[in-house]
Design an enzyme around this catalytic site. Sequence first.
Site, PDB file in Angstrom:
ATOM      1  N   THR A  72      10.869  52.658 -71.681  1.00 23.38           N
ATOM      2  CA  THR A  72      11.426  52.290 -70.449  1.00 23.38           C
ATOM      3  C   THR A  72      10.893  50.866 -69.683  1.00 23.38           C
ATOM      4  O   THR A  72      11.222  50.459 -68.804  1.00 23.38           O
ATOM      5  CB  THR A  72      11.944  53.336 -69.583  1.00 23.38           C
ATOM      6  OG1 THR A  72      10.628  54.037 -69.271  1.00 23.38           O
ATOM      7  CG2 THR A  72      12.785  54.298 -70.199  1.00 23.38           C
ATOM      8  N   LYS A 116      12.195  47.733 -67.476  1.00 23.58           N
ATOM      9  CA  LYS A 116      11.722  47.225 -66.085  1.00 23.58           C
ATOM     10  C   LYS A 116      11.119  46.105 -65.951  1.00 23.58           C
ATOM     11  O   LYS A 116      11.378  45.315 -65.155  1.00 23.58           O
ATOM     12  CB  LYS A 116      10.605  48.267 -65.677  1.00 23.58           C
ATOM     13  CG  LYS A 116      11.273  49.712 -65.524  1.00 23.58           C
ATOM     14  CD  LYS A 116      10.119  50.653 -65.541  1.00 23.58           C
ATOM     15  CE  LYS A 116      10.464  51.847 -65.663  1.00 23.58           C
ATOM     16  NZ  LYS A 116       9.449  53.307 -66.103  1.00 23.58           N
ATOM     17  N   LYS A 128       0.772  53.179 -79.611  1.00 21.73           N
ATOM     18  CA  LYS A 128       1.235  51.985 -78.463  1.00 21.73           C
ATOM     19  C   LYS A 128       0.538  50.895 -78.491  1.00 21.73           C
ATOM     20  O   LYS A 128       0.766  49.954 -78.084  1.00 21.73           O
ATOM     21  CB  LYS A 128       1.242  52.613 -77.136  1.00 21.73           C
ATOM     22  CG  LYS A 128       1.936  53.882 -76.962  1.00 21.73           C
ATOM     23  CD  LYS A 128       1.980  54.232 -75.403  1.00 21.73           C
ATOM     24  CE  LYS A 128       3.079  55.556 -75.373  1.00 21.73           C
ATOM     25  NZ  LYS A 128       4.429  55.331 -75.430  1.00 21.73           N
TER      26      LYS A 128
END
Length: 820
Positions: free
Chosen positions: A668, A672, A566
């Site tokens: 996700t 958002k 990430k």
Amino acid sequence: MNNLPKADLPLPAPRSSQPAVLAEEIIERLTYRIGKDAQVAKPHDWLTATILVIRDRIIDKWMASTKQVYKTNAKRVYYLSLEFLIGRLMRDAINNMGLMSEIRDALTSLGVDLDVIAGLEPDAALGNGGLGRLAACFMESMATVDIPAYGYGIRYMHGLFRQQMADGWQVELPETWLAHGNPWEFERRESSYEIGFGGAVETVGGYDETPRYVWKPAERVIAMAYDTPVVGWRAKRVNTLRLWTAQPIDPILLDAFNAGDHIGALRESNKAETLARVLYPADATPAGQELRLRQEFFFCSASLQDILRRHLQQYEDFTSLPDKVSIQLNDTHPAVSIAELMRLLIDVHNLDFEQAWDITWRTFSYTNHTLLPEALESWPVPLFERLLPRHMQLIYAINAKVLIDARKTKTMNDAEIRSISLIDETGDRRVRMGNLAFTGSHSINGVSALHTELMKETVFADLHKLYPTRINNKTNGITPRRWLMQCNQGLTSLLRETIGDGFMDDAEALKALDAHADNADFQARFAAVKRANKQVLSNLVAQRMGIRLDPSAMFDIQIKRIHEYKRQLLNIIEAVALYDQIRSRPELDWVPRVKLFAGKAAPSYHNAKLIIKLANDVARVINNDPAVRGLLKVVFIPNYNVSLAEIMVPAADLSEQISTAGMEASGTGNMKFALNGALTIGTLDGANVEMRDHVGADNIVIFGMTADEVAKVRSETPNPRATIENSRELSQALAAIASGVFSPDDRNRFAGLVDGIYTHDWFMVAADFDSYTRAQREVDAIWSEPERWYSKTIRNTARMGWFSSDRSIRQYAKEIWRAG
């Protein structure tokens, strides 16, 4: 068949939702359910009383929903997930019941602030990150789009750990969300099932009979259900989240207790309770691996026994199971369900193997969430065989069928057949749970278009060759009720004033906002909402951490699980490089920026915990250097959870979605942030690809290598050192980190992290660094033109409606489940 609910029973008269009536009911619950007078009631008493009033209204809808399914014989969907990151429920329920203003007024009349008591509700941390939050969004959307559904998981006593910082290091503490009970749930004593472990399998039947196999477990525990109602938007349907807790068959061994072994007398209780005590116990040890497998089998077996019991209550036999039941496996954690359903159908309900297999693969479908081989669970064969001996027999039988069918095609070579085997024969023999989930399901879906294509080309290439019609895509989504209407009420009000209420029922109606993206007055109002949200986050940071933030600075946010792929590390290194530039070139017009991080590292993941420490060490130096003049701040906020996300997401100006291309299945958080008016900086990874297509390439900042380019570089044995030496900013930043500039108490603390970038750079931190810094300066340039910035961010909000989980669920229902 005699136990069916009486669908024609009259429902209670609708309850009044007038504030005065609600206030009266809150007082009644406070008095008779909690035993408190209003004069002495504490905020947590008011919270519980309010929840009970809302819950009672939900129950009416819940019972009506259940009766309607029995009456119509509708197909049910069962969603099996080891995680449900549901967070706080009260606002969700009040909003979806359409009672927000009425409840607020009722509490105000009683001298109680809704926002204050809502903040006291425990955050149910029954998940680790995106996987569990997706499951929660999907449960809410299934109720919203009128799909009869049950969610099945574990009622963890502690859930994911509570994160604290000790001198910048992550410290894990137990999360005690159940310490004072859970007013949302209902204990279901009648829904209890025996779950076995270990033991042996006996063969029953003579030489002239078809043999039957009887598993005689050495250990047994009881799984007992707790139900939580999940209410959809406008309360059209209320579904059930059923979570299992474990109880011993004999809670205390009295002989041992009376003999003085007071601790040993409770060993069966302790062993059972361990199954539902902690989410994701560390599996670095053999004991940890065994507990993880026990947890997975425990909840899968209980869920399947419950599903089959419910089916036989309504239908004659199991031939109709695939037509009336669809079971969705959320990643590989519940994959043992395939072997367990086979066992139940064959050993308990006397079907033959072929019948059972036909029912099984037509009933199951499987969502894959990762391309990381280590995340596709596998278990040592000796452990699996010792703990689940009958299931190991069935897995061998399934494997034989699959491999024989593959050989018959005459299109697969030996290497391909070894690849699809359910048993990995290389090194220590292991059961491949991903392969079991694939072969035992009629549908295997990825969670973004890119991820799905990469599944076909990488981890499941040979299984895709054998079963070419099974893989399909279902891009993830988020529920706009929680991730817009609840967490960003200021923006919701502005949207309602500007484009009407249509988006509240159909998120794609947000497209109407496009027409206002360049309107100066609307931009100013949009900016004011963002500023207010940033002030809320600034207040939280000041209160929790004693750090003052300037809401007029750009809030650059990266919140997600801490993992090397990430690339929080890339973000931190860029912060160090920017720090150097601000000090070296003070005359330039630097954009004030606050880099905010939050997320948890797995307790046994050393490098991830080291990255958290680096973020905190870098923050300490930068935030206290007067030469920076407040132009750059770095903040790591501890204990990331759903409630913290609900504050950080609406406050973000810039959304960091910077994973190594080809490694993030979907994401996700990216959805958002964009829905709430943030600009995304990201790689072409996961759902970022589709987001770019929907919001427009001009309204997202893309950098770095593509997935194909990453694969090519890795295959060519790259030389990261040359890349680093050719980048002045990168080499200087890495030298500062490695030499101890940010860790004067331990100058070698981060040498290993930096050495990994120099020697292999598997996650392409060095390879993408220069592209990332150029993209960040492009972001600065856009920020410096407010009209241009808000034109882009408003269009992000306007064009994110497609990423609603309602759309995702409708696609699952139509194309996989054939439900609704």
